[in-house]
Design a protein around this motif. Structure first.
Motif, PDB file in Angstrom:
ATOM      1  N   ARG A 104       0.839  -1.198   0.000  1.00  0.00           N
ATOM      2  CA  ARG A 104       0.000   0.000   0.000  1.00  0.00           C
ATOM      3  C   ARG A 104       0.878   1.254   0.000  1.00  0.00           C
ATOM      4  N   ILE A 105       0.525   2.193  -0.859  1.00  0.00           N
ATOM      5  CA  ILE A 105       1.253   3.475  -0.886  1.00  0.00           C
ATOM      6  C   ILE A 105       1.032   4.182   0.452  1.00  0.00           C
ATOM      7  N   LEU A 106       2.108   4.697   1.031  1.00  0.00           N
ATOM      8  CA  LEU A 106       2.003   5.440   2.289  1.00  0.00           C
ATOM      9  C   LEU A 106       1.135   6.682   2.086  1.00  0.00           C
ATOM     10  N   GLU A 107       0.344   6.991   3.067  1.00  0.00           N
ATOM     11  CA  GLU A 107      -0.558   8.148   2.995  1.00  0.00           C
ATOM     12  C   GLU A 107       0.200   9.415   2.603  1.00  0.00           C
ATOM     13  N   ARG A 108       1.350   9.639   3.212  1.00  0.00           N
ATOM     14  CA  ARG A 108       2.120  10.856   2.954  1.00  0.00           C
ATOM     15  C   ARG A 108       2.759  10.881   1.563  1.00  0.00           C
ATOM     16  N   CYS A 109       2.770   9.728   0.864  1.00  0.00           N
ATOM     17  CA  CYS A 109       3.406   9.654  -0.457  1.00  0.00           C
ATOM     18  C   CYS A 109       2.406   9.618  -1.601  1.00  0.00           C
ATOM     19  N   ARG A 110       1.129   9.673  -1.286  1.00  0.00           N
ATOM     20  CA  ARG A 110       0.121   9.572  -2.354  1.00  0.00           C
ATOM     21  C   ARG A 110       0.149  10.758  -3.303  1.00  0.00           C
ATOM     22  N   SER A 111       0.722  11.878  -2.864  1.00  0.00           N
ATOM     23  CA  SER A 111       0.824  13.036  -3.751  1.00  0.00           C
ATOM     24  C   SER A 111       2.099  12.968  -4.598  1.00  0.00           C
ATOM     25  N   LEU A 112       2.891  11.910  -4.413  1.00  0.00           N
ATOM     26  CA  LEU A 112       4.140  11.749  -5.154  1.00  0.00           C
ATOM     27  C   LEU A 112       4.166  10.471  -5.996  1.00  0.00           C
ATOM     28  N   VAL A 113       3.342   9.470  -5.624  1.00  0.00           N
ATOM     29  CA  VAL A 113       3.424   8.166  -6.263  1.00  0.00           C
ATOM     30  C   VAL A 113       2.055   7.678  -6.709  1.00  0.00           C
ATOM     31  N   ASN A 114       1.989   7.227  -7.955  1.00  0.00           N
ATOM     32  CA  ASN A 114       0.786   6.673  -8.557  1.00  0.00           C
ATOM     33  C   ASN A 114       0.835   5.152  -8.367  1.00  0.00           C
ATOM     34  N   SER A 115      -0.189   4.556  -7.743  1.00  0.00           N
ATOM     35  CA  SER A 115      -0.127   3.113  -7.466  1.00  0.00           C
ATOM     36  C   SER A 115      -0.119   2.278  -8.750  1.00  0.00           C
ATOM     37  N   ASN A 116      -0.696   2.787  -9.846  1.00  0.00           N
ATOM     38  CA  ASN A 116      -0.621   2.068 -11.122  1.00  0.00           C
ATOM     39  C   ASN A 116       0.828   1.999 -11.611  1.00  0.00           C
ATOM     40  N   PHE A 117       1.568   3.081 -11.408  1.00  0.00           N
ATOM     41  CA  PHE A 117       2.979   3.132 -11.786  1.00  0.00           C
ATOM     42  C   PHE A 117       3.764   2.104 -10.975  1.00  0.00           C
ATOM     43  N   ILE A 118       3.518   2.064  -9.664  1.00  0.00           N
ATOM     44  CA  ILE A 118       4.191   1.095  -8.790  1.00  0.00           C
ATOM     45  C   ILE A 118       3.803  -0.328  -9.195  1.00  0.00           C
ATOM     46  N   TYR A 119       2.531  -0.524  -9.578  1.00  0.00           N
ATOM     47  CA  TYR A 119       2.103  -1.850 -10.041  1.00  0.00           C
ATOM     48  C   TYR A 119       2.967  -2.311 -11.220  1.00  0.00           C
TER      49      TYR A 119
END
Length: 197
Positions: A104-119
Protein backbone atom coordinates in the motif's frame (compact mmCIF):
# COMPACT_ATOMS: atom_id res chain seq x y z
CA UNK A 1 10.18 -6.13 -23.69
CA UNK A 2 8.78 -6.12 -20.14
CA UNK A 3 7.31 -3.22 -18.20
CA UNK A 4 10.51 -2.21 -16.36
CA UNK A 5 12.47 -2.04 -19.62
CA UNK A 6 9.72 0.12 -21.11
CA UNK A 7 9.65 2.32 -18.01
CA UNK A 8 13.43 2.77 -18.29
CA UNK A 9 13.09 3.85 -21.94
CA UNK A 10 10.22 6.20 -21.13
CA UNK A 11 12.23 7.81 -18.30
CA UNK A 12 15.27 8.36 -20.52
CA UNK A 13 16.37 11.99 -20.21
CA UNK A 14 14.18 12.69 -17.15
CA UNK A 15 15.63 13.38 -13.70
CA UNK A 16 15.01 10.27 -11.58
CA UNK A 17 15.65 9.43 -7.95
CA UNK A 18 15.92 5.75 -7.09
CA UNK A 19 14.28 5.06 -3.73
CA UNK A 20 13.63 1.88 -1.78
CA UNK A 21 10.01 0.74 -2.17
CA UNK A 22 9.68 0.99 1.62
CA UNK A 23 10.22 4.75 1.48
CA UNK A 24 6.92 5.20 -0.42
CA UNK A 25 4.93 2.05 0.45
CA UNK A 26 4.31 -0.43 3.25
CA UNK A 27 2.59 -3.75 3.80
CA UNK A 28 -1.01 -3.45 4.90
CA UNK A 29 -1.26 -3.71 8.67
CA UNK A 30 -5.05 -3.53 8.83
CA UNK A 31 -7.09 -6.66 9.50
CA UNK A 32 -10.50 -7.88 8.34
CA UNK A 33 -12.85 -10.58 9.67
CA UNK A 34 -13.03 -13.61 7.39
CA UNK A 35 -16.83 -13.58 7.80
CA UNK A 36 -16.89 -10.35 5.75
CA UNK A 37 -15.28 -12.05 2.73
CA UNK A 38 -16.64 -14.03 -0.19
CA UNK A 39 -15.14 -15.72 -3.25
CA UNK A 40 -14.74 -12.34 -4.96
CA UNK A 41 -13.09 -10.47 -2.08
CA UNK A 42 -10.82 -13.17 -0.63
CA UNK A 43 -7.40 -13.46 -2.28
CA UNK A 44 -5.24 -16.46 -1.54
CA UNK A 45 -2.07 -17.30 -3.40
CA UNK A 46 -4.07 -20.00 -5.25
CA UNK A 47 -6.40 -17.53 -6.93
CA UNK A 48 -3.67 -15.15 -8.05
CA UNK A 49 -2.89 -16.14 -11.64
CA UNK A 50 0.70 -16.89 -12.66
CA UNK A 51 2.60 -14.74 -15.15
CA UNK A 52 0.96 -11.48 -14.06
CA UNK A 53 -2.51 -12.82 -14.93
CA UNK A 54 -4.37 -10.96 -12.17
CA UNK A 55 -6.82 -12.93 -10.07
CA UNK A 56 -9.80 -15.24 -10.30
CA UNK A 57 -12.52 -15.83 -7.71
CA UNK A 58 -11.47 -18.07 -4.84
CA UNK A 59 -12.56 -21.70 -4.90
CA UNK A 60 -12.45 -21.87 -1.10
CA UNK A 61 -12.76 -19.41 1.78
CA UNK A 62 -10.22 -19.03 4.58
CA UNK A 63 -10.51 -20.98 7.81
CA UNK A 64 -8.82 -18.31 9.93
CA UNK A 65 -10.80 -15.67 11.79
CA UNK A 66 -8.90 -12.55 10.71
CA UNK A 67 -6.84 -11.80 7.64
CA UNK A 68 -4.80 -8.98 6.18
CA UNK A 69 -7.09 -6.34 4.69
CA UNK A 70 -6.34 -4.95 1.25
CA UNK A 71 -7.89 -1.85 -0.31
CA UNK A 72 -8.58 -0.74 -3.84
CA UNK A 73 -5.29 0.35 -5.38
CA UNK A 74 -3.11 -1.92 -3.21
CA UNK A 75 -0.75 -4.23 -5.09
CA UNK A 76 -1.09 -7.87 -4.10
CA UNK A 77 1.91 -10.13 -4.67
CA UNK A 78 2.02 -13.91 -4.21
CA UNK A 79 4.95 -14.44 -1.85
CA UNK A 80 5.38 -18.19 -2.30
CA UNK A 81 7.44 -19.21 -5.34
CA UNK A 82 8.04 -15.66 -6.64
CA UNK A 83 9.11 -17.13 -9.99
CA UNK A 84 5.38 -17.72 -10.71
CA UNK A 85 5.01 -13.91 -11.02
CA UNK A 86 1.64 -13.63 -9.27
CA UNK A 87 0.57 -9.99 -8.94
CA UNK A 88 -2.69 -8.02 -9.05
CA UNK A 89 -3.59 -4.38 -8.49
CA UNK A 90 -6.72 -4.48 -6.35
CA UNK A 91 -9.86 -3.12 -7.98
CA UNK A 92 -11.86 -3.58 -4.77
CA UNK A 93 -11.31 -4.11 -1.06
CA UNK A 94 -11.14 -7.43 0.74
CA UNK A 95 -8.82 -9.75 2.63
CA UNK A 96 -5.85 -11.89 1.72
CA UNK A 97 -4.00 -14.86 3.12
CA UNK A 98 -0.62 -14.60 4.81
CA UNK A 99 1.08 -15.83 1.65
CA UNK A 100 -0.06 -12.72 -0.22
CA UNK A 101 1.64 -9.37 0.38
CA UNK A 102 -0.62 -6.33 0.20
CA UNK A 103 1.60 -3.37 -0.74
CA UNK A 104 0.00 0.00 0.00
CA UNK A 105 1.25 3.47 -0.89
CA UNK A 106 2.00 5.44 2.29
CA UNK A 107 -0.56 8.15 2.99
CA UNK A 108 2.12 10.86 2.95
CA UNK A 109 3.41 9.65 -0.46
CA UNK A 110 0.12 9.57 -2.35
CA UNK A 111 0.82 13.04 -3.75
CA UNK A 112 4.14 11.75 -5.15
CA UNK A 113 3.42 8.17 -6.26
CA UNK A 114 0.79 6.67 -8.56
CA UNK A 115 -0.13 3.11 -7.47
CA UNK A 116 -0.62 2.07 -11.12
CA UNK A 117 2.98 3.13 -11.79
CA UNK A 118 4.19 1.10 -8.79
CA UNK A 119 2.10 -1.85 -10.04
CA UNK A 120 3.98 -1.84 -13.35
CA UNK A 121 7.31 -1.76 -11.52
CA UNK A 122 6.29 -4.63 -9.21
CA UNK A 123 4.99 -6.70 -12.11
CA UNK A 124 8.27 -6.43 -14.00
CA UNK A 125 10.51 -9.43 -14.65
CA UNK A 126 13.32 -7.51 -12.91
CA UNK A 127 11.30 -7.28 -9.70
CA UNK A 128 10.48 -11.00 -9.67
CA UNK A 129 14.13 -11.89 -10.44
CA UNK A 130 15.16 -9.68 -7.50
CA UNK A 131 12.55 -11.34 -5.27
CA UNK A 132 13.82 -14.81 -6.24
CA UNK A 133 17.41 -13.74 -5.63
CA UNK A 134 16.46 -12.87 -2.03
CA UNK A 135 13.94 -15.70 -1.50
CA UNK A 136 14.35 -18.18 1.34
CA UNK A 137 13.81 -21.91 1.03
CA UNK A 138 14.50 -24.36 -1.79
CA UNK A 139 11.33 -26.37 -2.37
CA UNK A 140 8.80 -23.61 -1.77
CA UNK A 141 10.86 -20.39 -1.86
CA UNK A 142 9.29 -17.43 -0.12
CA UNK A 143 10.11 -13.81 -0.90
CA UNK A 144 11.98 -11.90 1.79
CA UNK A 145 9.59 -9.17 2.93
CA UNK A 146 12.31 -6.78 4.09
CA UNK A 147 14.32 -7.26 0.86
CA UNK A 148 11.19 -6.48 -1.17
CA UNK A 149 10.79 -3.17 0.68
CA UNK A 150 14.44 -2.43 -0.20
CA UNK A 151 13.81 -2.92 -3.94
CA UNK A 152 14.82 0.32 -5.69
CA UNK A 153 12.12 2.08 -7.70
CA UNK A 154 12.48 5.14 -9.96
CA UNK A 155 10.68 8.32 -8.96
CA UNK A 156 10.72 10.85 -11.84
CA UNK A 157 11.17 14.54 -11.01
CA UNK A 158 11.15 13.96 -7.23
CA UNK A 159 11.45 17.70 -6.56
CA UNK A 160 8.19 18.47 -8.41
CA UNK A 161 5.39 16.16 -7.26
CA UNK A 162 2.87 17.50 -9.79
CA UNK A 163 5.21 16.90 -12.73
CA UNK A 164 6.22 13.53 -11.27
CA UNK A 165 2.60 12.36 -11.13
CA UNK A 166 1.98 13.63 -14.69
CA UNK A 167 4.97 11.62 -15.96
CA UNK A 168 3.89 8.53 -14.01
CA UNK A 169 0.32 8.83 -15.35
CA UNK A 170 1.63 9.13 -18.93
CA UNK A 171 3.83 6.06 -18.48
CA UNK A 172 0.84 4.13 -17.08
CA UNK A 173 -1.30 5.24 -20.05
CA UNK A 174 1.36 3.99 -22.50
CA UNK A 175 1.86 0.68 -20.65
CA UNK A 176 -1.92 0.17 -20.41
CA UNK A 177 -2.01 0.58 -24.20
CA UNK A 178 0.68 -2.08 -24.62
CA UNK A 179 -1.20 -4.41 -22.27
CA UNK A 180 -4.51 -3.92 -24.08
CA UNK A 181 -2.86 -4.47 -27.47
CA UNK A 182 -1.04 -7.60 -26.24
CA UNK A 183 -4.24 -9.03 -24.73
CA UNK A 184 -6.17 -8.40 -27.96
CA UNK A 185 -3.40 -10.05 -29.97
CA UNK A 186 -3.34 -13.04 -27.61
CA UNK A 187 -7.12 -13.44 -27.82
CA UNK A 188 -7.01 -13.19 -31.61
CA UNK A 189 -4.28 -15.82 -31.82
CA UNK A 190 -6.09 -18.14 -29.39
CA UNK A 191 -9.31 -17.85 -31.40
CA UNK A 192 -7.44 -18.52 -34.65
CA UNK A 193 -5.75 -21.60 -33.21
CA UNK A 194 -9.05 -22.86 -31.79
CA UNK A 195 -10.77 -22.39 -35.16
CA UNK A 196 -8.00 -24.28 -36.95
CA UNK A 197 -8.35 -27.25 -34.61
Amino acid sequence: MNSMSRIGKLLDGIAVEWKPLGSVAEYSSSRIDATNLDAGSFVGVDNLVADKGGRVDASYLPNTARLTEYRQGDILIGNIRPYLKKVWRATRSGGCSGDVLAVRILERCRSLVNSNFIYYILSSDEFFAYSMQHAKGAKMPRGDKSAILNYKIPIPCPEDSEKSLEIQAEIVRILDGFTTYTNELTNELTNELTNRK
